[in-house]
Structure formats: C-alpha cells, structure tokens
Design a protein around this motif. Structure first.
Motif, mmCIF file in Angstrom:
data_model
loop_
_atom_site.group_PDB
_atom_site.id
_atom_site.type_symbol
_atom_site.label_atom_id
_atom_site.label_comp_id
_atom_site.label_asym_id
_atom_site.label_seq_id
_atom_site.Cartn_x
_atom_site.Cartn_y
_atom_site.Cartn_z
ATOM 1 N N UNK A 183 0.828 -1.215 0.000
ATOM 2 C CA UNK A 183 0.000 0.000 0.000
ATOM 3 C C UNK A 183 0.848 1.244 0.000
ATOM 4 N N UNK A 184 1.925 1.243 0.778
ATOM 5 C CA UNK A 184 2.810 2.422 0.799
ATOM 6 C C UNK A 184 3.457 2.657 -0.545
ATOM 7 N N UNK A 185 3.913 1.572 -1.187
ATOM 8 C CA UNK A 185 4.541 1.690 -2.512
ATOM 9 C C UNK A 185 3.545 2.213 -3.527
ATOM 10 N N UNK A 186 2.336 1.694 -3.455
ATOM 11 C CA UNK A 186 1.304 2.118 -4.414
ATOM 12 C C UNK A 186 1.010 3.608 -4.271
ATOM 13 N N UNK A 187 0.909 4.071 -2.996
ATOM 14 C CA UNK A 187 0.663 5.503 -2.771
ATOM 15 C C UNK A 187 1.804 6.335 -3.323
ATOM 16 N N UNK A 188 3.046 5.878 -3.099
ATOM 17 C CA UNK A 188 4.200 6.601 -3.611
ATOM 18 C C UNK A 188 4.207 6.647 -5.129
ATOM 19 N N UNK A 189 3.862 5.534 -5.759
ATOM 20 C CA UNK A 189 3.834 5.480 -7.227
ATOM 21 C C UNK A 189 2.752 6.378 -7.789
ATOM 22 N N UNK A 190 1.608 6.401 -7.134
ATOM 23 C CA UNK A 190 0.530 7.287 -7.594
ATOM 24 C C UNK A 190 0.961 8.749 -7.501
ATOM 25 N N UNK A 191 1.616 9.103 -6.383
ATOM 26 C CA UNK A 191 2.085 10.474 -6.223
ATOM 27 C C UNK A 191 3.115 10.856 -7.266
ATOM 28 N N UNK A 192 4.058 9.939 -7.536
ATOM 29 C CA UNK A 192 5.085 10.206 -8.546
ATOM 30 C C UNK A 192 4.475 10.357 -9.927
ATOM 31 N N UNK A 193 3.554 9.459 -10.273
ATOM 32 C CA UNK A 193 2.902 9.517 -11.589
ATOM 33 C C UNK A 193 2.126 10.808 -11.754
ATOM 34 N N UNK A 194 1.406 11.234 -10.713
ATOM 35 C CA UNK A 194 0.644 12.475 -10.786
ATOM 36 C C UNK A 194 1.565 13.676 -10.951
ATOM 37 N N UNK A 195 2.677 13.674 -10.219
ATOM 38 C CA UNK A 195 3.636 14.783 -10.346
ATOM 39 C C UNK A 195 4.226 14.849 -11.743
ATOM 40 N N UNK A 196 4.523 13.670 -12.310
ATOM 41 C CA UNK A 196 5.067 13.636 -13.662
ATOM 42 C C UNK A 196 4.057 14.147 -14.683
ATOM 43 N N UNK A 197 2.796 13.776 -14.481
ATOM 44 C CA UNK A 197 1.757 14.245 -15.399
ATOM 45 C C UNK A 197 1.596 15.756 -15.315
ATOM 46 N N UNK A 198 1.622 16.280 -14.085
ATOM 47 C CA UNK A 198 1.493 17.737 -13.905
ATOM 48 C C UNK A 198 2.670 18.461 -14.549
ATOM 49 N N UNK A 199 3.893 17.900 -14.334
ATOM 50 C CA UNK A 199 5.079 18.516 -14.927
ATOM 51 C C UNK A 199 5.024 18.468 -16.446
ATOM 52 N N UNK A 200 4.567 17.323 -16.988
ATOM 53 C CA UNK A 200 4.461 17.196 -18.446
ATOM 54 C C UNK A 200 3.441 18.173 -18.999
ATOM 55 N N UNK A 201 2.327 18.317 -18.272
ATOM 56 C CA UNK A 201 1.300 19.260 -18.712
ATOM 57 C C UNK A 201 1.831 20.695 -18.680
ATOM 58 N N UNK A 202 2.585 21.011 -17.624
ATOM 59 C CA UNK A 202 3.175 22.348 -17.537
ATOM 60 C C UNK A 202 4.162 22.592 -18.678
ATOM 61 N N UNK A 203 4.984 21.550 -18.987
ATOM 62 C CA UNK A 203 5.933 21.685 -20.104
ATOM 63 C C UNK A 203 5.201 21.889 -21.422
ATOM 64 N N UNK A 204 4.111 21.132 -21.604
ATOM 65 C CA UNK A 204 3.347 21.247 -22.849
ATOM 66 C C UNK A 204 2.734 22.637 -22.978
ATOM 67 N N UNK A 205 2.191 23.150 -21.855
ATOM 68 C CA UNK A 205 1.604 24.487 -21.885
ATOM 69 C C UNK A 205 2.662 25.548 -22.166
ATOM 70 N N UNK A 206 3.827 25.367 -21.559
ATOM 71 C CA UNK A 206 4.919 26.320 -21.795
ATOM 72 C C UNK A 206 5.375 26.279 -23.249
ATOM 73 N N UNK A 207 5.477 25.054 -23.802
ATOM 74 C CA UNK A 207 5.878 24.921 -25.207
ATOM 75 C C UNK A 207 4.843 25.547 -26.127
ATOM 76 N N UNK A 208 3.547 25.325 -25.799
ATOM 77 C CA UNK A 208 2.487 25.915 -26.619
ATOM 78 C C UNK A 208 2.534 27.436 -26.550
#
Length: 260
Positions: free
Chosen positions: A56-81
């Motif tokens: 459960x702890x690993x899963x929570x950590x993975x979810x947090x990491x994945x969400x952060x990566x998605x937010x960062x990717x979205x921010x990069x995409x918006x900046x590029x646009x």
C-alpha cells in the motif's frame, strides 16, 4: 474508580471508521517496523512489515510520482504551446512589418520614377534642338550680297535636300503658316521663352496656326520655294514675329544648348 462500558448490543463501525483504522494501522505498522529496525542490535532478525502494508505504501508513492510527472508534463506542454504561440505572433508581426516596408519601398520607388519621368519630360519640353538633324550652316548670319533685299542675310541657311524633315527647335505655338513672299512657304513659331523662330523655303507644311509644338516635332519638309538658288532651310531667330526683328540664330541656339 474503574469505568466500565455498558453491556448490550453494539453498532458495527462505519466504513469511514474502518478505513481510518486501517490507515492508522498501516502507519503504525510501518513506523513500528522502521523504529524496530533502528532499535534492534546489529545482526538481529527483525520482523518484516506485512506485505499488504508495504504494498500500500509503494502504491501511494507510485501514484504520487505519476501524478507529479503528469502535472510537470502538462506544464511543459503548456509552456511549449505558449512559446510556439509567441514565436508565431512574432513571425507574423515581422512578416507584416516586412510587407509594409516592401509596400512603402515600392511606393517610394514609384514616386521617384514618376518624379524622374516628370523631370525628364520638363527637360525635353524645355530643350532645344537643331532645325535639321545632322546638318550644318551653309550660309551665315549677316552675310552680305545683292541676293538679299536688306543687303545682308537676316538668318542662317541649313544645308538640306528637298524633302528633308524640318523640326521645331523648341516648345512653342504656331503663329502663322503659308506664303512668306521671298521666304516662300514658311512657319513662324512663338517660343515658350517669348522669342520667335522662322522656317522658310519649305516644300510642304505640316502644322497650322494656333497649334502647340514640342522640341523636335516636324513642321514640314525643306524645299526651294520663294527667293532661293536651291533647296535649303532658311532659319531665323527673332524678338518679334515679323521681319526686321532678327537676332543671331547660331548664338540663339547655342544659348539654349544646341551644339552647331
């Protein structure tokens, strides 16, 4: 004094309570495991955390990491646009600037060409030419002789075979045409500078009184009409339209830039 819970039938814990208890248990278990590891002597066997809590702890950590990566990717995409949109606006503005500059340059060039054309036309209209192209003076001004009633030549003669084109020496208006007595068929022009020119002994006349003429325009053809010993052009420069107001024709033409 001891506190005792009343006996009787109890309600089952709610889902929220169960979830909170489970989470607290996982946290406690994880903490206990970590603390136990730190407190145990080196080499001592430590109880491993239950598999479900660790997963459960690993899963929570993975979810947090994945969400952060998605937010960062979205921010990069918006900046590029945003960068692409800014670059596009800049390119469009530059293209518009260049188009306007090209139009301005084209207008300036057209204006310059028009000014040059007008200047050239003014020069042409104000220019003077010889009355017969490629000819020369065969009899000079004030030459004496019995052939002239005044005792001397009131103009100059240009060598010209019969039928040679005779041109207006400058811009002016036709004052008179027709027979001029001893001059034969003649044309008299009032020039734009207020002087007059006369063309005599013509075999034919191609203009009429009142007509405006430009430098080099054909007035007629040379001939041998009137008092003459052969075909040529008699040319006079005058201060007035009539006989007796003559002045030196060669000096007159040279003062207007004609090389004789």
């Amino acid at each position: 004094m001891a506190i005792t819970r009343a006996r009787g039938r109890h309600r089952r814990p709610s889902r929220l309570t169960r979830t909170s208890a489970t989470a607290a248990g996982v946290a406690a278990l994880t903490t206990a495991g970590v603390l136990g590891t730190l407190a145990s002597p080196a080499g001592a066997a430590q109880p491993e955390p239950e598999g479900s809590a660790l997963a459960g702890a690993i899963a929570v950590d993975e979810v947090g990491t994945s969400l952060a990566e998605k937010i960062a990717a979205q921010a990069d995409a918006q900046e590029s646009a945003a960068d692409a949109a800014a670059a596009k606006r800049k390119a469009e503005a530059e293209a518009e600037r260049r188009a306007q500059e090209a139009k301005r340059k084209a207008r300036a060039e057209r204006a310059a060409e028009e000014r040059a054309a007008r200047a050239a036309e003014r020069r042409r209209l104000n220019a003077y030419v010889a009355p017969v192209s490629g000819s020369y003076v065969s009899t000079g001004y004030r030459t004496g002789g019995a052939i002239w009633s005044s005792g001397s030549h009131t103009g100059v003669d240009f060598h010209a075979a019969s039928g040679t084109p005779v041109h207006a020496v400058g811009r002016g208006t036709v004052v008179s045409t027709g027979s001029g007595g001893a001059y034969g068929n003649e044309v008299v022009l009032k020039m734009h500078d207020g002087t007059y020119t006369q063309y005599g002994h013509l075999s034919s006349i191609g203009v009429s009184a009142g007509q405006s003429v430009t430098p080099g325009q054909q007035l007629g053809l040379s001939g041998a009409t009137g008092n003459t010993t052969g075909p040529h052009l008699h040319f006079e420069a005058r201060t007035g339209p009539d006989y007796g107001s003559d002045m030196d024709p060669v000096a007159y033409l040279r003062s207007h830039g004609v090389d004789l």
